[in-house]
Every structure is written in C-alpha cells, then in structure tokens.
Design an enzyme around this catalytic site. Structure first.
Site, mmCIF file in Angstrom:
data_model
loop_
_atom_site.group_PDB
_atom_site.id
_atom_site.type_symbol
_atom_site.label_atom_id
_atom_site.label_comp_id
_atom_site.label_asym_id
_atom_site.label_seq_id
_atom_site.Cartn_x
_atom_site.Cartn_y
_atom_site.Cartn_z
ATOM 1 N N HIS A 12 0.872 -1.195 0.000
ATOM 2 C CA HIS A 12 0.000 0.000 0.000
ATOM 3 C C HIS A 12 0.900 1.234 0.000
ATOM 4 O O HIS A 12 1.464 1.587 1.028
ATOM 5 C CB HIS A 12 -0.903 0.003 1.240
ATOM 6 N N HIS A 14 1.633 5.346 -1.607
ATOM 7 C CA HIS A 14 1.278 6.556 -2.368
ATOM 8 C C HIS A 14 2.551 7.160 -2.942
ATOM 9 O O HIS A 14 3.435 7.561 -2.192
ATOM 10 C CB HIS A 14 0.591 7.584 -1.465
ATOM 11 N N ARG A 16 2.267 9.616 -5.477
ATOM 12 C CA ARG A 16 1.913 10.939 -6.025
ATOM 13 C C ARG A 16 2.351 11.034 -7.492
ATOM 14 O O ARG A 16 2.461 10.044 -8.187
ATOM 15 C CB ARG A 16 2.522 12.086 -5.194
ATOM 16 N N ASN A 40 -5.100 7.458 -6.101
ATOM 17 C CA ASN A 40 -5.816 8.708 -5.776
ATOM 18 C C ASN A 40 -5.028 9.951 -6.176
ATOM 19 O O ASN A 40 -4.690 10.798 -5.359
ATOM 20 C CB ASN A 40 -6.214 8.759 -4.297
ATOM 21 N N HIS A 134 -10.332 1.388 1.630
ATOM 22 C CA HIS A 134 -10.105 2.294 2.765
ATOM 23 C C HIS A 134 -11.383 2.240 3.589
ATOM 24 O O HIS A 134 -12.372 2.870 3.231
ATOM 25 C CB HIS A 134 -9.834 3.715 2.268
ATOM 26 N N HIS A 168 -4.675 -0.742 5.632
ATOM 27 C CA HIS A 168 -4.156 0.012 6.789
ATOM 28 C C HIS A 168 -5.100 -0.071 7.991
ATOM 29 O O HIS A 168 -5.602 0.942 8.462
ATOM 30 C CB HIS A 168 -3.856 1.466 6.420
ATOM 31 N N HIS A 244 3.584 14.434 1.827
ATOM 32 C CA HIS A 244 3.066 15.781 1.560
ATOM 33 C C HIS A 244 4.229 16.748 1.746
ATOM 34 O O HIS A 244 5.076 16.514 2.613
ATOM 35 C CB HIS A 244 1.967 16.164 2.557
ATOM 36 N N ALA A 256 -3.417 14.767 5.639
ATOM 37 C CA ALA A 256 -3.233 13.473 6.307
ATOM 38 C C ALA A 256 -2.213 12.626 5.559
ATOM 39 O O ALA A 256 -2.287 12.488 4.330
ATOM 40 C CB ALA A 256 -4.569 12.740 6.371
#
Lengths: 334, 334
Positions: A12, A14, A16, A40, A134, A168, A244, A256
């Site tokens: 899992h 991210h 970006r 996402n 999720h 998660h 982020h 988040a």
C-alpha cells in the site's frame, strides 16, 4: 549479525506524481522489490490509458532500480467486465474509497448499496481482481473504522469469491474480522504498529504523525502488533507511506499522511527483534503478500540490514519523514 | 433586537507575559469585566512579589479598560497557612496542575497523596481560597479527564470545606461528578461547547483547535452543552483562551491552546439563542461565577450584542483566533 530480507513488498503505497513522484519513488525502490500503487491522483486513475501512463511515469522516476509498481484503479461502480478484462494484465487491484474519506477521494463510493456495486464486484470476483478498501465511515473519527466492519462483512458475505483487502487497519475490531471471513485480508502500516493517538495529540500536536485512519488506542495497537509479529497469513505489510510537502503538514489545515518509505524496513526490523519475532518478518513483508496476491511477478532483491545507527534525515526533498532527525538502530547496507 | 450582558466574567484565562500580554489583554478587557488569570508563566507565579508584579504588568497592558485581573498562584504543597494569609487579599484562587500535563506545568503535582497536600489544602479551606484544577491523568489522551474524576472525588471527600473548581471540563464523566459532591464546581470553555475531536482531527488536522484537554466525543459535548445552556449553578464560563504565536501552532510540534477571548461572547450568544436558552446566558457568563467565588469585586460593564456580521480577523498580532476569517452572526456594539 546481519538480517536478510528477500524481495520485500509494500502492499500500500502513495507515490503521487510529478516532482513528488521523482523524490519519493527511488526511496521505495531502494528498500522494496515492488509496491501496490494507490490511484488517488487528481484526477484519480480510472482508465487504461491513465493507468499505463502513470505506470510509465513511475518507471521513469525509479530509474535503474529493480522495482515493480503494481498498478490499481480508483473504484467506480460503472466499471464493466469487458473494461476490466481489457485492463486485467495491467491491474493488480482496485482501490475503493468511501467518498471524501481521505486525500483526493471525493469521487469515491457513497453508501454501500450491494446492488449498485454488484456488476463490478462480480466481474472482479470472476477475473480474480482483489478489492482494496479504505474502510472508514463518516462517523466520529475514533469510531469510523470499527463502524465500517459491518460493511466489510456485508461485502465479504455477498461476494465470497472476491478477495477483499482491509487496508491500513488500525483497530482490534478489524483484526477480529479477519478470522470471521475467509475472503477478508488486511494490510498494516509501520506507523500504526508504532504509535497511538497519544503520539499524535497526547503531548504536543504532531502533524507529521497525522494520518487517515487516525492512530487509535493502545489496545488497538496491541491487536495490530499481535497479528503482524506472528505474520498472520492474511496480513501483509503496506506502509501507506503518503508524502506531503512540509508546508502542507505544518499548516493551519494539515493534510493526512505519514511518510515512512525510507525508514520502514529499518524500524520493522527493530520492532520484530525487540519482540523476538524476527523469524516472521520475511512473511510479513513479502511471503504473505505473494500468497494473498497469488500471481504477482516479484523481482528478486536481497535487502540486508545491520545493527548500525541510521540517522533519519530531517527531510527528503520537501518531505519530513517519520522519525526525522532521530537515530534508528538498524541500517540497510548495500 | 439587542442583547445586554452585565459584567461578563472569564473564569479561566491565559494572558501570558511581555509582548503577548500586550496583544491579548486588551481583547479580554473589551469583552469582560474581569478574568481569573492563570499562573503558568515561565517560571510560574508562586510568590507574593511575583503575583503582584504580574498583576501590575497586566494592569499596564489593559490600559484604561475597566477590567480586574483576578490573580492566582501556581499550586505548591509547600505553601503554609501563614504564607497564604499574607497573600490572601491579592489572591482569588490557587491553580493546581498535575506535573507536565500542559503548557508550562512541569513544576506541578506528581501523584495525589492526600497527606502531602493536607496542610496547604486545609489552610485554603480555612481561608476560603478555591482550588482550581487542571484535571487530567497521564493516561491515554481520550481517557485522562475521566480517569481524573476519582482524584476530584478524593479531594472533595477529604476537604469538604474546600471549593474545588474542575477547570475546562470536556467529558460527561466530569459533568456527572458535579452533582455528586457539594464542593465540586466547573468551568466550561467556548471551544469545548463548539467542537469535538472530529473538528480537530476528523478532516484535516487543525492545529488552531488543538488544546488540553483535547476535545472529546459528540456525547461529551452534548453533556457540556446541557449544563451550560441551562446555566447549572455550579458551572461558569471560563474561556481557557490560550494564545500562542502562529509559528508555534503551525509547526512540527504544535503547542496546545485555542485563542477565543475576542470571539467568545459573540459565539456564546449565537449558541444560546440557537438553543432557545438566551435567558441563561447572563448566569453562565457572570452570575454563577459571582456566587461560586463569593467575594469577587466586579466592575460594572454593560456589553451589548446585536445581530450584525462580525468578520473574525485572520490574526490578532501574531495569534490566529478560533474561527479566523469566518463571519460570526453577532457583534459586540459599543
């Protein structure tokens, strides 16, 4: 003593896009053989062209690292079997977000009307495409995941051939659900094994530890540790590493996500050693995932860790990692 | 329609010192006739000289506003009756902090050994000095206040003549304790009447709403609203307005405190009106406090509010207030 992990996987992740992708992708590729890439983006990945194009951007960002991005689509109940067949070879899972539940999830599912979902989920069952979820309701922040368990159960009962991954997980309620339904699986992050809400908001408020689902109670963390440390066969590691830029975290409204990709294996090694569970780490970070996702192509990569201090950088590019500036006990050695 | 409040009081206020004091004191003095001033400076206020000197700095900062700072000492179990007698005329209450529980509370009480506290608390009982308490244990952040109720009860039982103020209560457990012991009282903040943990961490993380005790569950807020809106006679308004400079809030480690002094009466008016409880607002913001603290000298000050938009400034000096940039429905008119 050195510790060897064979082909660790992050189930899992991210990554970006654009500059951020270029910063973070090589860091995951350094530690892992592959990772399930969350869809996402803005807009989310919902087409074959979008998925292939994103995959190519990831491969570019990784450079000459030996790393496979396992691609996902952002769940839409309008996906037909024909469409899913056409993309099957490129697709490892489909990620379902309840609408508005986390970063860039505005186009997610509202309500969980089985009939509305039936066509797509039946096609996924038939094609053997896992559904990654999720799992949070729009309820009170500490209750959202526990409340969602009834939806996991409804989905598991209605689609018994569908592999459903509770992503998660953060609560004992989700851990307990694992053994009630054959087709429910879970990923667990590094940070939810390490922190509780006390670490986020019990002393000063710590934006770099703020994530969704939020870290829960000590007894929840205990339940997560129990299944992770024994490498429960239905559980695999998924970092949910979610970068982020610093200005979006240390801000009036803080996004988040906890960035853990470059420290995950080092911290997991220390945790598993501390709890005399090192023999289960290989299963937790790779073997279980390969069994759950039965036809993953996994590049061979040997990661060696040694007991040697690793000073976590204050930043990677513009991203502050978990444990920034702290000294970890284990290092990855080349 | 205009609404008139007679001599509003803020029974729990942080004014800080130096430049911050100069920024925030006039804002409280504009809305209130007086306020109980918390002693957690660095170092805390523990001597007569320190208290008088701080009071004078506050009076300087207020300028020509008609406002009385009701002074407090930082609780020490070494205070003797003789010392307390010598300072009685300058002192409105003594504030007890468990050690390390919030901003500048490192020198607070560890453990609650009644025998260790007996001399000072007996002297306070005899001299009629209320004991003001930040009631949290060092437990899990969502449980700390509920866990502290047993300490409130122990103190209330052992010192039946001592007025004990449960400061800034946030839970239904504290509300329920109010009616079990004659000598337990409470203050309630604006922000705990307005927000829950969902507002702090349920969407994005909101550092400007982070405070101690942390905002709790919806049912806790309901319990607080119930006693505030009916102006339960043992409850009074205490803002716990606690300014920090913006850079200390929008930061990697964010300080606890919500700055509400300049918006409190406007928001309370709207809340009480919305719940058809306007007739109880006067008691909640002044009359109850005057009965609980029986010998307060209260300057006459008439505050008039009207239904007229009030755009909350983005900052007062370097402090971001609650509801920054939002339009409130009621304004204070001069």
């Amino acid at each position: 003593m050195s510790i060897t992990l064979n082909s660790p996987l992050d189930m899992h992740l991210h990554l970006r896009d654009n500059e951020m992708l270029k910063t973070v992708a090589p860091l995951s590729a350094k530690s892992f053989s592959g990772a399930i890439i969350m869809p996402n983006l803005v807009p989310p990945v919902t087409t074959k062209e979008g998925l292939i194009s994103y995959k190519n951007r990831i491969i570019d960002a990784i450079g000459d690292n030996n790393f496979i991005p396992y691609m996902t689509l952002f769940f839409k109940s309008t996906y037909t079997k024909e469409f899913l067949k056409s993309i099957r070879d490129e697709l490892t899972a489909i990620k379902l977000y309840p609408a508005g539940i986390t970063t860039n999830s505005e186009g997610g599912v509202s309500g969980f009307d089985i009939e509305e979902l039936r066509e797509t989920l039946t096609a996924m069952s038939e094609l053997g495409i896992p559904l990654s979820i999720h799992g949070e309701t729009n309820g009170f922040v500490m209750d959202r995941e526990a409340e969602f368990v009834s939806i996991y159960e409804k989905l598991a009962l209605n689609f018994p051939e569908l592999k459903i991954i509770m992503e998660h997980i953060t609560t004992k309620e989700s851990v307990e659900a694992l053994d009630r339904f054959e087709n429910l699986y879970a990923t667990i992050t590094l940070h939810h094994l390490m922190i509780t809400l006390d670490d986020v908001a019990g002393g000063m408020l710590e934006p770099h530890l703020f994530c969704k689902p939020i870290a829960k109670r000590p007894e929840d963390r205990e339940a997560l540790r129990e299944v992770a440390l024994k490498a429960h066969p239905k559980v695999s590691f998924g970092s949910d590493s979610a970068p982020h830029p610093q200005h979006a975290k240390e801000a009036s409204h803080c996004s988040a996500g906890v960035f853990t990709a470059p420290i995950a294996l080092q911290v997991l090694t220390e945790l598993f050693l501390e709890h005399s569970s090192l023999e289960n780490l290989q299963a937790f970070v790779s073997d279980n995932a390969q069994k759950i996702y039965s036809n993953l192509k996994v590049p061979t990569k040997i990661i060696t860790l040694e007991e040697k201090p690793f000073l976590v950088p204050n930043k990677y590019g513009d991203v502050v990692p978990m444990y920034a500036g702290k000294e970890l006990k284990y290092s990855i050695v080349v």
